[in-house]
Design a protein around this motif. Structure first.
Motif, PDB file in Angstrom:
ATOM      1  N   LEU A   1      43.341  24.913   1.808  1.00 58.00           N
ATOM      2  CA  LEU A   1      42.247  24.546   0.904  1.00 58.00           C
ATOM      3  C   LEU A   1      40.887  24.533   1.600  1.00 58.00           C
ATOM      4  CD1 LEU A   1      44.075  21.681  -1.035  1.00 58.00           C
ATOM      5  CD2 LEU A   1      43.539  23.980  -1.879  1.00 58.00           C
ATOM      6  N   ALA A   2      40.788  25.219   2.722  1.00 55.51           N
ATOM      7  CA  ALA A   2      39.544  25.222   3.496  1.00 55.51           C
ATOM      8  C   ALA A   2      38.354  25.735   2.685  1.00 55.51           C
ATOM      9  CB  ALA A   2      39.718  26.069   4.754  1.00 55.51           C
TER      10      ALA A   2
ATOM     11  N   HIS B   1      31.544  20.764   3.225  1.00 49.44           N
ATOM     12  CA  HIS B   1      31.031  20.976   4.576  1.00 49.44           C
ATOM     13  C   HIS B   1      32.197  21.375   5.482  1.00 49.44           C
ATOM     14  CE1 HIS B   1      27.367  19.085   3.180  1.00 49.44           C
ATOM     15  NE2 HIS B   1      28.044  17.996   2.859  1.00 49.44           N
ATOM     16  N   PRO B   2      31.954  22.242   6.453  1.00 51.23           N
ATOM     17  CA  PRO B   2      33.045  22.709   7.328  1.00 51.23           C
ATOM     18  C   PRO B   2      33.801  21.583   8.018  1.00 51.23           C
ATOM     19  CG  PRO B   2      31.066  24.022   7.668  1.00 51.23           C
ATOM     20  CD  PRO B   2      30.661  22.871   6.789  1.00 51.23           C
ATOM     21  N   GLU B   3      33.101  20.489   8.323  1.00 55.36           N
ATOM     22  CA  GLU B   3      33.741  19.396   9.049  1.00 55.36           C
ATOM     23  C   GLU B   3      34.541  18.453   8.140  1.00 55.36           C
ATOM     24  OE1 GLU B   3      29.489  18.063   8.132  1.00 55.36           O
ATOM     25  OE2 GLU B   3      30.544  19.897   8.739  1.00 55.36           O
ATOM     26  N   ASP B   4      34.453  18.642   6.841  1.00 49.70           N
ATOM     27  CA  ASP B   4      35.191  17.786   5.905  1.00 49.70           C
ATOM     28  C   ASP B   4      36.698  17.936   6.099  1.00 49.70           C
ATOM     29  OD1 ASP B   4      32.823  16.933   4.848  1.00 49.70           O
ATOM     30  OD2 ASP B   4      32.928  18.196   3.055  1.00 49.70           O
ATOM     31  N   LYS B   5      37.393  16.848   5.818  1.00 44.68           N
ATOM     32  CA  LYS B   5      38.851  16.858   5.905  1.00 44.68           C
ATOM     33  C   LYS B   5      39.438  16.916   4.487  1.00 44.68           C
ATOM     34  CE  LYS B   5      39.284  16.398  10.401  1.00 44.68           C
ATOM     35  NZ  LYS B   5      39.879  17.491  11.209  1.00 44.68           N
TER      36      LYS B   5
END
Length: 219
Positions: free
Chosen positions: A45-46, A51-55
């Motif tokens: 689900l990337a 934001h790229p750093e979100d988990k």
């Protein structure tokens, strides 16, 4: 405004056109530990991250879902394919529904279809629901485009320096109203589900009491 709204819309529509769901066959059939679950979800689900750093998912989230009855407990700290399917549903619901509302939806789902040998099972339910995505994405793209075209026709007499902001603000308001109305509808439907489940549970409890063997005493 220091950004191009039209380019942003074009980029978003392109992203929507490429959107796909996690297919059941891509989910491992073996049981997974929590670290493996979070890695799998983060990879699959990337593209939906803000934001790229979100988990996408963390251990704390999974534990909280289990504590709040959104997710059946793991067996010996291992999670099945059905657990992954439930977590995908939670992921999509959690930004628009409360914990209580998600519980009201997923508890009946788990009760009826989680780890069952009957058909449809949870995999079949998931497959059917997410197979609707392609057509829904097309409808969304048309709706977003229509709302944007409407928004750039607003405030025809506004000062030139305010036009872009007001057009963007109009677009935001139209999208927000759409979400607001659909969220209200979702809440009403969920309330009906909750009431129906409570009625069924109450009737089942009464039936159990009526069918329970009566104690008999010798005189």
């Amino acid at each position: 405004m220091n950004f191009d709204t039209r380019e942003l819309i074009r980029s978003m529509l392109n992203k929507l056109s490429q959107m796909d769901y996690i297919r059941p066959e891509s989910i491992p059939d073996i049981e997974l530990y929590m670290d493996q679950i979070t890695t799998f979800m983060d990879t699959q689900l990337a593209s939906s991250k803000r934001h790229p750093e979100d988990k996408i998912l963390t251990k704390t989230m999974i534990n909280n879902y289990a504590k709040n009855n959104l997710l059946p407990p793991p067996v010996k700290k291992k999670y099945s394919k059905e657990h992954v399917l439930m977590l995908i549903f939670i992921y999509y619901f959690k930004n628009i529904l409360s914990i209580g509302d998600i519980e009201a939806i997923l508890n009946p789902l788990a009760k009826r279809f989680f780890h069952t040998e009957d058909e449809p099972d949870l995999t079949a339910v998931y497959q059917e629901v997410f197979s609707l995505e392609k057509d829904e994405v097309k409808n969304l793209m048309k709706d977003i485009t229509k709302k944007y075209k409407t928004s750039i026709g607003t405030f025809p007499d506004a000062p030139k320096e305010d036009e872009d902001f007001l057009h963007t603000f109009s677009f935001i308001c139209m999208l927000s109203f759409d979400v607001f109305v659909k969220q209200m509808l979702l809440q009403r439907i969920i309330d009906e589900i909750r009431e129906s489940e409570q009625t069924d549970d109450s009737e089942n409890a009464k039936a159990s009491q009526q069918n329970a063997p009566k104690d008999s005493f010798d005189n």
